[in-house]
Write a protein that holds these residues in place. Structure first.
Motif, PDB file in Angstrom:
ATOM      1  N   UNK A  51       0.834  -1.206   0.000  1.00  0.00           N
ATOM      2  CA  UNK A  51       0.000   0.000   0.000  1.00  0.00           C
ATOM      3  C   UNK A  51       0.869   1.256   0.000  1.00  0.00           C
ATOM      4  N   UNK A  52       1.906   1.234   0.811  1.00  0.00           N
ATOM      5  CA  UNK A  52       2.794   2.400   0.911  1.00  0.00           C
ATOM      6  C   UNK A  52       3.585   2.598  -0.386  1.00  0.00           C
ATOM      7  N   UNK A  53       4.083   1.494  -0.940  1.00  0.00           N
ATOM      8  CA  UNK A  53       4.863   1.555  -2.175  1.00  0.00           C
ATOM      9  C   UNK A  53       4.012   2.053  -3.331  1.00  0.00           C
ATOM     10  N   UNK A  54       2.816   1.515  -3.477  1.00  0.00           N
ATOM     11  CA  UNK A  54       1.959   1.884  -4.601  1.00  0.00           C
ATOM     12  C   UNK A  54       1.457   3.323  -4.490  1.00  0.00           C
ATOM     13  N   UNK A  55       1.370   3.826  -3.265  1.00  0.00           N
ATOM     14  CA  UNK A  55       0.980   5.235  -3.112  1.00  0.00           C
ATOM     15  C   UNK A  55       2.041   6.145  -3.729  1.00  0.00           C
ATOM     16  N   UNK A  56       3.300   5.824  -3.501  1.00  0.00           N
ATOM     17  CA  UNK A  56       4.402   6.597  -4.098  1.00  0.00           C
ATOM     18  C   UNK A  56       4.426   6.409  -5.616  1.00  0.00           C
ATOM     19  N   UNK A  57       4.269   5.163  -6.053  1.00  0.00           N
ATOM     20  CA  UNK A  57       4.337   4.875  -7.488  1.00  0.00           C
ATOM     21  C   UNK A  57       3.159   5.471  -8.246  1.00  0.00           C
ATOM     22  N   UNK A  58       2.016   5.640  -7.586  1.00  0.00           N
ATOM     23  CA  UNK A  58       0.863   6.271  -8.242  1.00  0.00           C
ATOM     24  C   UNK A  58       1.198   7.708  -8.640  1.00  0.00           C
ATOM     25  N   UNK A  59       1.951   8.393  -7.781  1.00  0.00           N
ATOM     26  CA  UNK A  59       2.378   9.766  -8.110  1.00  0.00           C
ATOM     27  C   UNK A  59       3.296   9.747  -9.320  1.00  0.00           C
ATOM     28  N   UNK A  60       4.250   8.799  -9.319  1.00  0.00           N
ATOM     29  CA  UNK A  60       5.176   8.673 -10.454  1.00  0.00           C
ATOM     30  C   UNK A  60       4.420   8.396 -11.747  1.00  0.00           C
ATOM     31  N   UNK A  61       3.469   7.454 -11.706  1.00  0.00           N
ATOM     32  CA  UNK A  61       2.683   7.105 -12.894  1.00  0.00           C
ATOM     33  C   UNK A  61       1.909   8.320 -13.391  1.00  0.00           C
ATOM     34  N   UNK A  62       1.338   9.096 -12.475  1.00  0.00           N
ATOM     35  CA  UNK A  62       0.593  10.293 -12.862  1.00  0.00           C
ATOM     36  C   UNK A  62       1.467  11.317 -13.569  1.00  0.00           C
ATOM     37  N   UNK A  63       2.686  11.509 -13.057  1.00  0.00           N
ATOM     38  CA  UNK A  63       3.612  12.480 -13.665  1.00  0.00           C
ATOM     39  C   UNK A  63       4.020  12.013 -15.064  1.00  0.00           C
ATOM     40  N   UNK A  64       4.360  10.730 -15.201  1.00  0.00           N
ATOM     41  CA  UNK A  64       4.774  10.204 -16.507  1.00  0.00           C
ATOM     42  C   UNK A  64       3.616  10.272 -17.505  1.00  0.00           C
ATOM     43  N   UNK A  65       2.404   9.959 -17.048  1.00  0.00           N
ATOM     44  CA  UNK A  65       1.236  10.029 -17.931  1.00  0.00           C
ATOM     45  C   UNK A  65       1.038  11.446 -18.455  1.00  0.00           C
ATOM     46  N   UNK A  66       1.253  12.443 -17.597  1.00  0.00           N
ATOM     47  CA  UNK A  66       1.138  13.843 -18.027  1.00  0.00           C
ATOM     48  C   UNK A  66       2.194  14.182 -19.074  1.00  0.00           C
ATOM     49  N   UNK A  67       3.427  13.693 -18.865  1.00  0.00           N
ATOM     50  CA  UNK A  67       4.501  13.927 -19.839  1.00  0.00           C
ATOM     51  C   UNK A  67       4.179  13.276 -21.185  1.00  0.00           C
ATOM     52  N   UNK A  68       3.559  12.100 -21.139  1.00  0.00           N
ATOM     53  CA  UNK A  68       3.163  11.437 -22.384  1.00  0.00           C
ATOM     54  C   UNK A  68       2.113  12.259 -23.132  1.00  0.00           C
TER      55      UNK A  68
END
Length: 678
Positions: A51-68
């Motif tokens: 849960x803790x790991x995926x919370x951090x990775x969700x932010x990363x995924x959101x940033x990369x999706x915006x860059x795409x």
């Protein structure tokens, strides 16, 4: 025939089998006493980390999706924003399915561990079935979801770039999940071994040790969730690379046909897997793999004859599959507890830790040659076999060899997830007080699991090797489509040589960053274990009713892993972009070549050396070279401690790193063509 639709149907069948196995394992009994409580502690800790790991990775995924959305495949103001939105959506889908693979793996593994331990009271065969069928849930779900996602996206868009974005989502999340899980598991494992076995001379899973629950949690978040995401990523990356090359040649049907038949072969393999009452669990795992390979070869040959697929492409696929078996056999030879290298390293332990380390690294280096030669030979044979078919078919042959190696990945993941499940079963059996006979059975299952994990790690690295060679071909195809010029890898070109040197250095830096993360966190946990033993009255003596603070060690491993998982992966991605913007596509081509060779070499060295040290320790614990508590045993524990971040953190993360930078290069190729200093 619509083979993409056929792939979706076979994926649905895999989900049904996974559901059946999940229910079958869940209905097995759990022994009375502390076993159920120990199992709940492990399950709670694993999901807390996830849960803790995926919370951090969700932010990363959101940033990369915006860059795409803004920049990929080209800046939105220069093309259609709808294409960019499609890429971002596919990326998010790949990330979500990769994360889901981890959740499914944790869910079944933390159920199967206590049931495998309980089943060991009835004998080896029932315990083996609980562990293997628990692992098979992971195998069926991971491969089914990757094939399903690729087929659906292809049917909806017929755009290989969308599938590349889907693959990048799976790969980037797998990179961080594998790194984070690997840091967590080895932080706890090293701290538990050094304080328990070496300092205090207490058993491996003694409940007095505050780190033992964190260690068992780590088996799940590293070896189950991390490896599941890793092989999900390799499978979809192979399909994406092959699709880029196959689409202009009109051969996409072949990919989905062979991919679906590979999954069907794995379904048959896991449904028929058995071991006798006094059988050899390692031999049973290998038999299942060979059976699946044979079924796949026959099914694809029959399909090729009926539907008139060129037999050269079938041959290239089978070559890849055979290379996967060869790499597995190599890993088995260098890491198996019944093989000469393990016995020789165990005898070297009698001379002290220095000789343990020297002999282990030496064998690890030697083991890289047959594995890398196998990858190279598979690529060469597949290339030459399909070259006479015409332009483009040679690289399609290489990509089909990657598909062939990954065709049986459903069985491979089942074998791999079996390993940490029975490892956990051994731990909870000791903490639950199930007796020496149960421990003897779970030790035998665990030894087979260690060899199985070493084989599957070698297989995963080999699969990544062929996949990234195919991705290199896909990168060249994308550059050709954008510029009309074929990218030639001339070593005398300073841009290519520059890229190659940087690319070769990145895996070493990446591995070092992960291992330093394990080093820092392990030191913190060792200090915490010392604190508890020194301040909790009666803990060291094992006084009745006195328990350590397990949660504190789980928290140290969790916080440390989450803090360390982003920098290493981000470094590899940023380095790829920097090289591309400095030297353009030529420099990136060299970067990929250097990264592939260096990454695969280091991954093989670390994976096999780590597995070798682990089984050398178990060889001594079985009564050889002085047995438990002897000077040789203490030297072997130190070797295993060095090998832990080798085989479970840096080594298996490297093949994901190689895949990620290859996908970043393909997705950003248009940007590198438009913007570069040289």
């Amino acid at each position: 025939m619509n083979w993409a639709l056929f792939a979706i149907l076979i994926s649905a069948l895999a989900f049904i089998v996974a559901g059946y196995f999940y229910r079958w394992v869940s209905k097995l009994p759990v022994a009375e006493g502390p076993l159920r409580h120990v199992g709940m502690l492990i399950r709670k800790g694993a999901f807390a980390f996830l849960k803790r790991e995926y919370r951090i990775l969700a932010i990363f995924v959101g940033v990369v999706a915006l860059l795409l959305v803004l920049f990929f495949p080209i800046p939105f103001w220069m093309g259609s924003i709808l294409e960019n939105l499609g890429m971002a959506a596919a990326y998010i889908l790949g990330s979500v399915l990769s994360a889901l693979a981890g959740v499914i793996g944790i869910s079944i593994a933390t159920i199967a561990n206590v049931r495998a331990a309980t089943a060991a009271r009835q004998g080896l065969a029932p315990s083996y079935m609980a562990g293997f069928r628990g692992g098979a849930v992971m195998g069926m779900a991971v491969v089914g979801s990757s094939l399903f996602g690729a087929a659906v996206l292809y049917l909806l868009t017929s755009d290989p770039n969308i599938v590349l974005a889907f693959s990048f989502g799976a790969s980037s999340l797998a990179l961080f999940a594998k790194a984070g899980g690997g840091i967590f598991t080895k932080t706890a494992d090293i701290a538990a071994d050094l304080t328990g076995k070496v300092e205090l001379g207490i058993p491996e899973d003694d409940p007095r040790n505050p780190a033992v629950i964190a260690d068992n949690v780590g088996d799940n978040v590293g070896d189950v969730a991390g490896m599941g995401a890793d092989l999900f990523d390799s499978n979809i990356a192979a399909i994406a690379a092959a699709m880029v090359i196959a689409l202009p040649l009109g051969q996409v049907d072949l990919l989905f046909c062979f991919g679906a038949l590979g999954l069907l072969a794995s379904i048959i393999g896991v449904l028929t897997a058995r071991v006798g009452k006094k059988g050899n669990p390692g031999a049973a795992l290998n038999r299942g793999t060979y059976l699946t390979c044979g079924i796949f070869a026959v099914l694809t040959f029959v399909a090729s004859m009926i539907y008139h697929f060129d037999l050269r492409l079938w041959g290239a696929t089978v070559v890849g599959m055979v290379a996967g078996v060869v790499i597995g056999l190599t890993s088995d030879y260098f890491t198996g507890d019944n093989r000469k290298p393990v016995a020789r390293v165990a005898h070297a332990c009698e001379s002290g830790p220095a000789f343990t380390i020297l002999s282990g690294i030496s064998y690890g280096l030697i083991s890289a040659l047959p594995s890398l030669a196998g990858i190279g030979a598979a690529a060469l044979i597949a290339f030459k076999l399909c070259e006479p078919m015409g332009a483009g078919y040679a690289m399609l042959g290489v990509s089909m060899s990657a598909i062939g190696m990954l065709a049986i990945v459903g069985m491979i993941i089942s074998n791999d997830a079996y390993g940490p499940i029975v490892d956990n079963a051994r731990g909870v059996a000791e903490m639950g007080g199930l007796g020496e006979e149960v421990l003897k059975i779970t030790d035998e299952l665990d030894a087979a699991g260690n060899t199985s994990k070493a084989i599957t790690k070698g297989f995963a690295i080999g699969a990544a090797g062929l996949t990234v060679i195919a991705l290199l071909g896909a990168f060249r195809e994308i550059v050709y489509n954008a510029t009309g010029q074929t990218l030639v890898f001339d070593m005398m070109d300073p841009l290519i040589f520059f890229g190659m040197l940087i690319g070769a250095a990145i895996p070493a830096v990446f591995a070092a960053m992960l291992m330093m993360g394990v080093n820092r966190n392990s030191q913190k946990m060792v200090a915490e274990i010392h604190r508890q033993f020194n301040t909790i009255p009666g803990l060291k003596e094992g006084k009745q009713g006195v328990l350590p603070d397990y949660d504190r060690c789980i928290d140290i491993a969790t916080v440390g892993a989450v803090r360390e998982l982003i920098p290493a992966g981000l470094m590899a991605i940023v380095a790829t972009l920097v090289v591309g913007f400095i030297g353009g596509v030529a420099a990136v081509g060299g970067f990929l070549a250097g990264n592939i060779v260096s990454g695969l070499l280091l991954a093989m060295l670390m994976s096999n050396a780590g597995g070798l040290w682990d089984n050398a320790k178990k060889y001594i614990e079985a009564g050889h070279c002085g047995g438990k508590g002897s000077p040789a045993h203490k030297a072997a524990v130190i070797g295993d401690t060095v090998g832990d971040p080798f085989k479970d953190t840096a080594g298996p993360s490297l093949n994901t790193q190689v895949t990620v930078v290859s996908l970043v290069s393909s997705l950003a190729a248009a940007l590198f063509i438009a913007i570069s200093i040289f």
